[in-house]
Design an enzyme around this catalytic site. Structure first.
Site, PDB file in Angstrom:
ATOM      1  CG  HIS A 119      -3.406 -10.204   5.164  1.00  0.00           C
ATOM      2  ND1 HIS A 119      -2.766  -9.124   4.618  1.00  0.00           N
ATOM      3  CD2 HIS A 119      -3.220 -11.234   4.297  1.00  0.00           C
ATOM      4  CE1 HIS A 119      -2.218  -9.478   3.466  1.00  0.00           C
ATOM      5  NE2 HIS A 119      -2.466 -10.758   3.248  1.00  0.00           N
ATOM      6  CG  ASP A 196      -9.110  -8.123   5.937  1.00  0.00           C
ATOM      7  OD1 ASP A 196      -9.684  -8.355   4.841  1.00  0.00           O
ATOM      8  OD2 ASP A 196      -7.951  -8.493   6.190  1.00  0.00           O
ATOM      9  CE  LYS A 222      -7.082 -12.161  -0.604  1.00  0.00           C
ATOM     10  NZ  LYS A 222      -5.818 -12.805  -0.959  1.00  0.00           N
ATOM     11  CB  CYS A 364       0.512 -11.473   4.402  1.00  0.00           C
ATOM     12  SG  CYS A 364       1.250 -11.573   2.783  1.00  0.00           S
TER      13      CYS A 364
END
Lengths: 411, 120
Positions: A119, A196, A222, A364
């Site tokens: 991302h 991440d 999320k 993204c």
């Protein structure tokens, strides 16, 4: 397979929009009642600032805020709550890290390694850090199936940072972080491993000790949590040696006219009044996820992903190209696809007209789309509140696209 | 729910007008929307200060393609000076539907190309 989804009732939005088909949890998840009520509890009963008031409601707010820190630490298997830094989101967590690392540690000839499936939030901060410091920036490629391609070949003794997504937000690929981290440390003992976890922590059991990473970033919104709250987890000794990212209230030990000293982590990174309500409400989310059980969530999503892969193939065959590993067990509940030659905007818009929410664009992840030779893709993603019916509605919706846009085009 | 995929847009998406190249255009330009990958090439041939021909090529969503098709129709016969008056409202009127904020860029890509040509 057509059981009623037992989790839907915990999410008030389904009561308010009964026919909502929400397939965009990779962008942001829906919110359970428990979390919403917890935020309200703060606003209605002890809406004071934290750390500074000597009066009961401030103490209560501080206590609740710190309880979330403990809950988060426990949730990701961290040794100590002080290793949990609250930020605005995973993006800020990663930027904080990249910024703080600019100020020390790195020197010329050092190398940074990321992958092409990252991302932008785990790509651009490192790319810019490398540019500013004149470091070598290496990008691990993917193979034709969407797995990392020989990740260790990009790592050598000069590699100081390895920043990788645990789960790709487009391909869905679950990367073997534990194995990569172990081998990377053998090649470069001084390496910092940054994960991440934005697409992993909500859906899989993530244990930072087991992964043996150095930093983990993820977002509350999320994982059924509030917007405005992110987490940066880091090993305590590493966090304490990083330069602060923001200066201001709550992160200070002493301020003199010509110098200042700073608190230890996590407070050295939490300048200013944070999203108190969000952090407090986030604990209700974690409790909810624990009650349901991440193993159960994973099983549910795995079943749903297998079902979706099978059904989409059955209905559309080669006219539907699904990116990433074709084995459901190697991927999270994320399905990015190209449907015939329809543009992702048209796909998403016509589905939106039927109350089906998916994402369109490059998600993204421009380097990945460039690598795949695609300008944009459509993406449907699952969480615990989705079920087979949602998949069937998606299929029905896709057929409608064919009805509206199909037929011969004469250019 | 009302859809933006109404007759005009679908008609121009399936059978775009003025799709192609002009042999020796007076002006040409290309625009790109990196967020969705849409690309558009616009070519115009002027004759005695008026648009004699306008053509486009490119790839994109139905909205961006239909808008290019409609706009190239619209500019034909217009004086160069009148092209400057064409704006967002013109495009929305040509498309015949309200375009939500998320699709504005798709709808206005052809306008962006036209503006670029005028400035040249």
């Amino acid at each position: 397979m057509s059981k009623i989804n037992r989790y839907k009732k915990d999410f008030p939005i389904f009561k308010n929009i009964p026919n909502l088909v929400y397939l965009d949890s990779t962008a942001s998840s829906l919110k359970p009642r428990a979390m919403i009520e917890k935020a309200q509890e703060y606003y209605q009963n002890y809406s004071a600032n934290i750390f500074r008031g000597l009066y009961p409601i401030s103490e209560k707010a501080t206590q609740e805020y710190e309880k979330t820190r403990e809950a988060v630490a426990d949730f990701i298997g961290a040794t100590r709550p002080e290793e949990v830094v609250f930020t605005r989101n995973a993006t800020e967590s990663l930027n904080l890290l990249a910024y703080s690392l600019i100020c020390g540690r790195l020197k010329k000839d050092d190398e940074i390694v990321v992958s092409v499936m990252e991302h932008h939030a785990n790509f651009v901060p490192w790319q810019q850090l490398a540019r500013k410091k004149g470091l070598k920036f290496r990008v691990i490629d993917i193979d034709d199936q969407g797995y990392l391609k020989e990740p260790l070949k990009s790592i050598n003794r000069k590699t100081k940072i390895l920043a990788l997504a645990h789960v790709s937000n487009v391909l869905g690929t679950i990367n073997p972080i534990k194995e990569i981290a172990r081998k990377a440390r053998q090649i470069s003992p001084g390496i910092l491993i940054v994960i991440d976890g934005a697409q992993a922590v909500p859906h899989l059991k993530v244990d930072v000790k087991d992964l043996n990473c150095d930093f983990l970033a993820f977002s509350a919104h999320k994982m059924l949590g509030p917007t405005g709250v992110g987490v940066l987890w880091g090993k305590k000794n590493l966090l304490d040696n990083l330069t602060p990212f923001n200066y201001g209230g709550e992160m200070i030990k002493e301020v003199h006219l010509n110098r200042s000293t700073f608190e230890a982590s996590p407070y050295r990174f939490e300048a200013g009044t944070p999203d108190i309500a969000g952090v407090i409400a986030f604990r209700a989310t974690i409790d909810y996820l624990k009650r349901v059980g991440l193993d159960k969530i994973r099983q549910h999503e795995l079943r749903l992903t297998s079902f979706a892969l099978e059904r989409l193939k059955e209905e559309f065959g080669d006219e539907m190209k699904i990116l990433g590993p074709q084995k459901a067990k190697d991927r999270g509940g994320v399905l990015a696809f190209v449907f015939k030659d329809y543009h992702s905007h048209d796909v998403a818009q016509i589905l939106a007209d039927q109350n089906i929410c998916i994402r369109a664009g490059h998600h993204c992840a421009m380097p990945l789309h460039q690598r795949l030779g695609l300008a944009s893709t459509s993406r449907a993603s699952f969480y615990l509140y989705n079920d087979e019916k949602d998949v069937e509605k998606l299929i029905k919706g896709l057929k409608k696209i064919d009805k509206i846009l199909g037929g011969t085009r004469h250019e | 729910m009302s859809s933006i995929y109404q007759e005009i847009i679908l008609e121009h998406w399936k059978r775009p007008h003025n799709y192609g190249r002009i042999k020796s255009p007076s002006k040409k330009t290309s625009v790109h929307n990196p967020s969705c990958g849409d690309r558009l090439k616009l070519e115009i041939l002027f004759n005695r200060g008026k648009v004699k021909e306008a053509k486009f090529t490119g790839q994109g969503c139905a909205i961006s393609q239909a808008s290019a098709s409609l706009l190239t129709d619209h500019v034909k016969g217009k004086k160069a000076a009148d092209l400057e008056k064409i704006n967002q409202k013109t495009i929305i009127k040509l498309l015949g539907v309200e375009i939500g904020p998320a699709r504005q860029r798709c709808a206005l890509l052809s306008l962006e190309a036209l503006k670029k040509i005028i400035e040249k």
